[in-house]
Each structure stands twice: as structure tokens, then as C-alpha cells.
Design a protein around this motif. Structure first.
Motif, short mmCIF file in Angstrom:
data_model
loop_
_atom_site.label_atom_id
_atom_site.label_comp_id
_atom_site.label_asym_id
_atom_site.label_seq_id
_atom_site.Cartn_x
_atom_site.Cartn_y
_atom_site.Cartn_z
N VAL A 41 0.81 -1.21 0.00
CA VAL A 41 0.00 0.00 0.00
C VAL A 41 0.85 1.27 0.00
CG1 VAL A 41 -1.85 -1.19 1.22
CG2 VAL A 41 -0.15 0.10 2.53
N SER A 82 2.58 4.53 -0.66
CA SER A 82 2.25 5.63 -1.56
C SER A 82 2.94 6.88 -1.04
CB SER A 82 0.74 5.85 -1.60
OG SER A 82 0.40 6.94 -2.43
N PRO A 83 3.49 7.71 -1.93
CA PRO A 83 4.19 8.92 -1.46
C PRO A 83 3.28 9.79 -0.60
CG PRO A 83 4.60 8.55 -3.79
CD PRO A 83 3.54 7.58 -3.39
N PRO A 91 -0.06 13.82 -2.94
CA PRO A 91 -0.21 12.38 -2.76
C PRO A 91 -1.40 11.85 -3.56
CG PRO A 91 0.09 13.49 -0.65
CD PRO A 91 -0.13 14.56 -1.68
N ALA A 92 -1.49 10.53 -3.61
CA ALA A 92 -2.55 9.90 -4.40
C ALA A 92 -3.93 10.15 -3.83
CB ALA A 92 -2.29 8.40 -4.51
N GLN A 93 -4.06 10.26 -2.50
CA GLN A 93 -5.35 10.50 -1.88
C GLN A 93 -5.19 11.49 -0.73
OE1 GLN A 93 -8.28 7.29 -1.53
NE2 GLN A 93 -6.71 5.86 -2.16
N TRP A 115 -1.47 5.52 6.52
CA TRP A 115 -0.56 4.77 5.62
C TRP A 115 -1.28 3.57 5.02
CZ3 TRP A 115 4.14 5.47 3.49
CH2 TRP A 115 4.73 4.35 2.90
N GLY A 147 -4.05 4.56 2.58
CA GLY A 147 -3.66 5.22 1.35
C GLY A 147 -3.79 6.72 1.37
N GLY A 159 -2.35 10.30 1.93
CA GLY A 159 -1.01 10.88 1.98
C GLY A 159 -0.94 12.26 2.58
#
Length: 717
Positions: free
Chosen positions: A91, A93-94, A142-144, A189, A192, A194
Motif C-alpha cells: 500500500v 504511496s508517497p 499524494p494519491a489521496q 498509511w 492510502g 497521503g
């Protein structure tokens, strides 16, 4: 001559039916080991050691159970550790590395209305950044994201799947503010997320959404609240759709203090009620036909209808992970019924726990998993006891003795469940209700057998406009539940408050409780020893005398009478509650400036406390204004501890600890027990869990190590 291992083999042979129950425990130990151990080197070493022990046990296997049990146990721990490690990497993700104010376009993934707080919480998937003229482009998002908005700023027609353009002040997912507080960074984290923050207008709706499921849920919640006003209506909506956002804050707090907050979140209790209602209705309707009753297995058809109802209810209420877990458990029970097996056994609970840990190993660290499985395990273990079975077995008797035994069974079950859940509540929330078992005796049957069936009938009869009588029943029943909650919450000593429980004491309590619940022979009594040691350790742990948040802005100092006094006159509700709970204080924190042992100006506080025969002086800045350097240095020279939200001059050298912005940026929040000079920090220099690494990336791990070494040197002075 009897070999030494024969008594163990004999005991394991007696307990052979219980050995499977320890498989999820071993998986959980592996997950816990990964969360507790600091870095990949330690994780790898433990996994290799466990594999080696398992292989040695198999090599030494001479047909006995002991060696196989050791091998399977070690393999289970290693698998659990590997599962959570692999999940954390999968999982990954930056995440945002520093606070930023940005403009962006994003797609709305989730909308959560929190009307009593005046905000709406959005989960967003960024599409692109929007650069302002004359300003450097911010780093990629970030992605979310999770963003809070004032309800007044919410654009009309916003729904799931919509695309919006907005601005937000974003920060990295925050770690615990002080030791023992909620770790949102870890939760974010695995979820998901960020970055989190607060949005600001103007907010423009670029494209409408297409989320019929979300709109159905919102419309249903609004419909329920339109039929039943106030707090009862908000709770009725939560039971129907899982939407708790409209529950008044005072009602939610009363339910929590009374031990009834589990009724507000959709869990196994609610899914069980839905399944039971659907099965009963379907079975009664189908049994009206003699032909169907003779030629079809009506219980099996009813179980299938119950399964469909459980799945539909889970989807309607948002399909959150705890609800999905409860749905899986309900489906397993229905499968057992269809196969003609016992519906509720510890083996079924263990199977459900294994499925959850295989799919969501990170859930083990959360209170939802622990509370739900602890409650079910305690109930089944109690009623599987031969003595308890004999006490409450069916017999020929009048209705008065029957009613008395049923009430005694409910009371005993409530006491056992409260005893099982209290350590978990104290560990996570630092509070536990004393009268929760009494409140649940009335509230659970009332909710399960009256509120939910009446609400289901009300929604059904609303299709023809005849649901009003059923809504009246729902309202009166929920008013009674709230009256019980407020009465219990206001009772003297209704809540026990403890400071952050040491992890070691919590582990001993959990292992002792599991040992008592999962074995059947007299050896189960051995579990009383670790349980008692862990409980004594927890209650004898002194509350911290000083709590400092990671940003240095907020400080809580224990007063002479054991209460909590805050540094700043203006602190948010969350900050006040968090500092009070982690300080082991059940009440409203006071202000440092109101106490005689403190001298405060608008910019500085100096507090003198005598603890364990020694006088301590704490100096803390309480504004962003710079003080004259000479005055500040002089104050530092006479202080034992200095706390500031900004960088202090190098010549500011207190006698013991200096907690300024550079130090706190590396240590995180700090809890200090002055009598023992114990200093506990949120961050550790060797912690390499993935949600900790991004937070210190800007400064570097070397700086963290040096800062922690500096803190250790200060503590030695």
C-alpha cells in the motif's frame, strides 16, 4: 520411566480440540511483533529465527503434539509478521513531506457529513495541480487526501465521483500528538491517505458525480431524520445507514461514557439483528404454504435471504472494514447453519479472525478488531463453560424463575464482556465505563428486538405512507436509550480514567485473558498470573506530570490536586480532550495561569512544582512573539525544563531538558514523569516503519539520531 515430555503431551491431547483456536493468536503475535520491532533488520532476524525453530521442531518430531504445536506456532508468527510487512509495502504511496497551501482539481471519493461540528469531510483523489501566478509550483500531491470543509462552503450538488477545484492547507498525516495518543499516521498509511488538512473557498464544481449508492444512503439518512427529530433521529439514521455525522456531540459523549457507543457504529450486533429479522420474516411467510413447507428446506432458503440482507446492509452502510468483518462473520454463521453445524463456536470465531488477519492484518492494531473479537470470544467462552451451561440450561419451571435466570444470564454476560473490554478501552481511549454492563442489559435488547425491527417495518410501510406508528415506537425507544446513557454518564464514578497504559502490561493482560478463554482444562487458571501482573502494572503506572505536544504549542502540567492545567488559554476541543485523556484525567482541563504555583504573562509561563521532595521549575513560551534574549536566557538558567514552539537561543541552557522546535521536530510529543525522571517520546531514532520515515525525511535520520542523543545527554545532567 516416564519421559519429561509425556505430561505435556497428555495435556495437549486433552486440549486437542482447542489447539486450532491459537492459530489466529499466533498470526496476531506476528503482526504485533512487526509493529513493535523497529526496523527491517529486526523483522528479518525474527522471521529467520522463527523458521529455524519451526524446522528444528519438525526435525525432532517423534509423533507427539508438542513439537508440531511449536512448529505451527512459530510458522504462524512468521506468517503474521510477513503479512503485515508485505501489506505495508503493497500500500506504499508517497506522502506529503511538509505543510503546503495548494490549489488543485480532485475527484471526490467519499463524503462524510459532520453536522454537529459544522464540517464535511471529503476523501479526494487529486487530478492536477493549479499553479498561482508568480508562485512556485508546489510538490506533487499524494494519491489521496482527506480534507475538512465548512458545511457552508460545500457546493450544491456535490456527490461521490464529482470533480472539484479547490484550495487547501495540507499537512502530512500527523503522528500521535503525545505518547499514547491516536496514531493517525499509521492508519493513514494503510488507508492510502497521503495528506490531510482544511479546505478553503472558493470551491468550484467542475463535473457532477454519478454515485447512486452514495445518494441513496444520503437520501435514506435524511428521510429517517425527517421522521424522527433530534438525537433519536440521528441515532436511527446511524442504525439504518451507518451515518453518525448528525448525532449531537453531547449524546455521542453520553453514549461513550455509558459504554453504549458500540450501538452507534454498524457492527456484528446490527448485522445479526438484520439477518435475524429477515430470516424470521422469510421463514414465517414461506411456512404459510404447506406445499413449500413439505418440499423445500425453508431454513436454508431463509439463511440465503439473510445472507443477501447482510451483504446489502453492508453495502448500504458504506462497506467500512469493521462492517465487512461483521458481514463475513455473519455469512460464516449462516454457512454453519446451512451445513447443520453449531452456529456459534470459538472455532468459528477463530476462523473469522484468521480471514480478517489474512486480508487486513493492520486491523489488529485498531480498537474495532480488538473490541469486537474480545466481546464475541468472551461471550462464547463463558457459555461454553460446563458450569455456566448447567446454571442456565432449559428446565421445567415457572415464568418467574425463568425470567430471573434469564436476567441473571444477561447480567453475568454483561459483567464478563465489560471485564474483557475494559482493558482494551483503557489502552486505546484511556477511559472505561464502570456501569456499562448494567446499561447494556437494557440497551442491547431494546435496540435489537424493538428499535431495529420497528425501524425496518417503518421503512417498509413508508412505501405506502403508513410508517408513522412504527416511527413513534422507534423514537420512544431511542429516547429511553438516550435517557439511560445520560443517567449513567452523569452518575458518580461512571468512568475510570487511566494514563497511557504501558504496552507490556497490555500484552500481559491480553495473553492472560486468551489463555483463560481458549483452554478448557485446569491449566487455564495459569492465565490469572500474567493477567494479574499486567493489571497491577497498568494501575500502578503513575500518570505523567508533564505532556508536551509535538509542535511545542501546547503543554499540560499536573496540578497539586491531580488535575490537568493547560499552557494556552485558547486550545481546541480535540487538544483539550487528548491531553486530559493521556494525562489520566476525566474532566475539563484548567488553565496554568489560574494556579498559584504558576506566574504567567501573555508570552511566558513559569511554574514551580514540588514532586517527590524536589522542586521543579518549568518555563514555557505561550505566544509567537520574541522575548528579549537576555530575559529568556536568564529564565532558562533558572529552569529545569524549557518548552517552546520556536527555536531557542543556544545560550538558553536549562538544568535538565530543553524542548524547543528543533528537538520536538525529531522526538515528537513528550511525556515526562518527574518523580522518576522518565521521558517517553513518540518517535525513536531507530524506528523505520514506513509511516515514520517520510515524516523525518526533510531532516534526515542522522539529525534525528543526534537530537535523540542530545536529549539523552540532557536527561543525564
Amino acid at each position: 520411566m516416564e519421559r519429561p515430555q509425556q505430561p505435556i503431551e497428555h495435556w495437549l491431547d486433552l486440549e486437542r480440540d482447542q489447539l486450532f483456536l491459537w492459530v489466529p493468536v499466533m498470526l496476531g503475535l506476528g503482526v504485533s511483533a512487526w509493529l513493535w520491532l523497529p526496523d527491517p533488520q529486526a523483522w528479518t532476524s525474527i522471521m529467520l529465527a522463527l523458521v529455524a525453530v519451526a524446522l528444528l521442531a519438525l526435525a525432532a518430531d517423534r509423533g507427539g503434539r508438542a513439537s508440531r504445536a511449536v512448529a505451527i506456532g512459530c510458522a504462524g508468527v512468521a506468517i503474521g509478521l510477513g503479512l503485515i510487512w508485505a501489506k505495508a509495502e503493497r500500500v506504499a504511496s508517497p506522502a506529503l513531506t511538509k505543510p503546503s497551501a495548494v490549489q488543485f482539481e480532485a475527484r471526490v471519493e467519499r463524503i462524510e457529513m459532520l453536522a454537529p461540528r459544522g464540517i464535511v469531510r471529503l476523501r479526494l483523489v487529486p487530478i492536477r495541480m493549479i499553479d498561482r501566478p508568480g508562485r512556485r509550483s508546489a510538490a506533487a500531491l499524494p494519491a489521496q487526501l482527506r480534507v475538512n470543509l465548512p458545511i457552508a462552503d460545500l457546493p450544491m450538488g456535490l456527490s461521490r465521483g464529482a470533480v472539484v477545484q479547490m484550495g487547501a492547507r495540507l499537512v502530512p498525516p500527523p503522528p500521535p500528538s503525545v505518547p499514547g495518543a491516536y496514531d493517525f499516521a499509521r492508519v493513514a498509511w494503510f488507508d492510502g491517505i497521503g495528506a490531510t488538512g482544511r479546505g478553503f473557498g472558493p470551491i468550484e464544481l467542475i463535473a457532477p458525480g454519478d454515485a447512486s449508492g452514495g445518494e441513496l444512503r444520503a437520501r435514506l439518512s435524511m428521510h429517517v431524520r425527517a421522521q424522527v427529530a433530534g438525537g433519536p433521529g440521528a441515532i436511527a439514521a446511524a442504525l439504518a445507514t451507518g451515518d453518525q455525522g448528525a448525532i449531537p456531540l453531547d449524546d455521542a459523549e453520553a453514549m461513550r461514557r455509558a459504554g453504549l457507543s458500540h450501538l452507534l457504529s454498524v457492527s456484528g450486533l446490527h448485522i445479526t439483528a438484520v439477518v435475524g429479522i429477515v430470516m424470521l420474516v422469510v421463514l414465517r411467510l414461506l411456512s404459510l404454504s404447506p406445499w413449500l413447507a413439505l418440499h423445500w428446506r425453508l431454513p436454508l432458503i431463509a439463511a440465503g435471504a439473510g445472507a443477501l440482507a447482510a451483504i446489502g446492509y453492508t453495502i448500504l452502510t458504506g462497506a467500512e472494514v469493521p462492517t465487512v468483518r461483521s458481514c463475513v462473520a455473519a455469512l460464516m454463521v449462516l454457512l454453519a447453519v446451512a451445513l447443520g453445524r453449531a452456529a456459534m463456536t470459538l472455532r468459528l470465531v477463530a476462523t473469522g479472525a484468521i480471514i480478517v488477519l489474512l486480508c487486513w492484518p493492520e486491523a489488529l492494531a485498531g480498537p474495532s478488531f480488538q473490541l469486537s473479537f474480545a466481546a464475541v470470544t468472551a461471550i462464547i467462552a463463558l457459555h461454553e463453560s460446563p458450569r455456566v451451561k448447567a446454571w442456565f440450561a432449559a428446565r421445567d419451571e415457572g415464568w418467574m424463575p425463568w425470567l430471573a435466570r434469564q436476567l441473571a444470564s444477561l447480567l453475568l454476560t454483561g459483567i464478563v464482556v465489560e471485564a474483557a473490554l475494559s482493558p482494551i478501552a483503557l489502552y486505546h481511549f484511556h477511559k472505561a465505563g464502570l456501569y456499562g454492563s448494567l446499561a447494556n442489559i437494557v440497551a442491547i435488547p431494546l435496540t435489537t428486538f424493538l428499535v431495529m425491527p420497528a425501524e425496518a417495518l417503518a421503512l417498509l410501510f413508508d412505501l405506502v405512507g403508513l410508517g408513522t406508528p412504527f416511527w413513534w415506537v422507534v423514537e420512544q425507544a431511542l429516547r429511553l436509550v438516550l435517557a439511560i446513557a445520560h443517567a449513567i454518564a452523569a452518575a458518580p464514578g461512571a468512568v475510570t480514567a487511566l494514563p497511557a497504559m504501558p504496552q507490556g502490561s497490555f500484552a500481559l493482560i491480553v495473553l492472560g485473558g486468551l489463555w483463560i478463554a481458549l483452554w478448557r482444562s485446569a491449566a487455564r487458571l495459569i492465565g490469572v498470573v500474567p493477567l494479574a501482573i499486567g493489571a497491577f502494572w497498568a494501575v500502578s503506572t503513575p500518570p505523567p506530570d508533564l505532556l508536551v505536544t509535538a509542535d511545542g504549542r501546547h503543554l499540560a502540567l499536573r496540578t497539586i490536586d491531580g488535575e490537568i492545567a493547560l499552557l494556552r488559554d485558547r486550545a481546541g476541543d480535540y487538544t483539550r480532550m487528548m491531553l486530559a485523556e493521556n494525562g489520566g484525567f476525566d474532566g475539563e482541563p484548567g488553565l496554568l495561569s489560574e494556579h498559584r504555583f504558576a506566574r504567567c504573562s501573555r508570552d511566558l509561563c513559569i511554574a514551580d512544582r514540588v514532586i517527590a521532595g524536589r522542586q521543579w521549575r518549568i518555563v514555557a513560551t505561550r505566544s509567537a512573539y520574541l522575548l528579549p534574549a537576555t530575559d529568556l536566557i536568564a529564565a532558562c538558567r533558572g529552569a529545569d525544563i524549557v518548552v517552546s514552539e520556536r527555536r531557542l537561543p543556544l545560550r538558553c541552557q536549562p538544568r535538565w531538558l530543553r524542548l524547543d522546535r528543533p528537538m520536538l521536530a525529531q522526538t515528537g510529543g513528550v511525556a515526562i514523569t518527574l518523580a522518576t525522571r522518565q521521558v517517553v517520546t513518540v518517535r525513536q531514532p531507530d524506528d523505520r516503519h514506513p509511516w515514520r520515515v517520510p515524516a523525518r525525511a526533510a531532516q534526515g535520520s542522522d539529525n534525528l539520531c543526534c537530537s535523540m542523543q542530545g536529549l539523552a545527554k540532557q536527561r543525564q545532567l
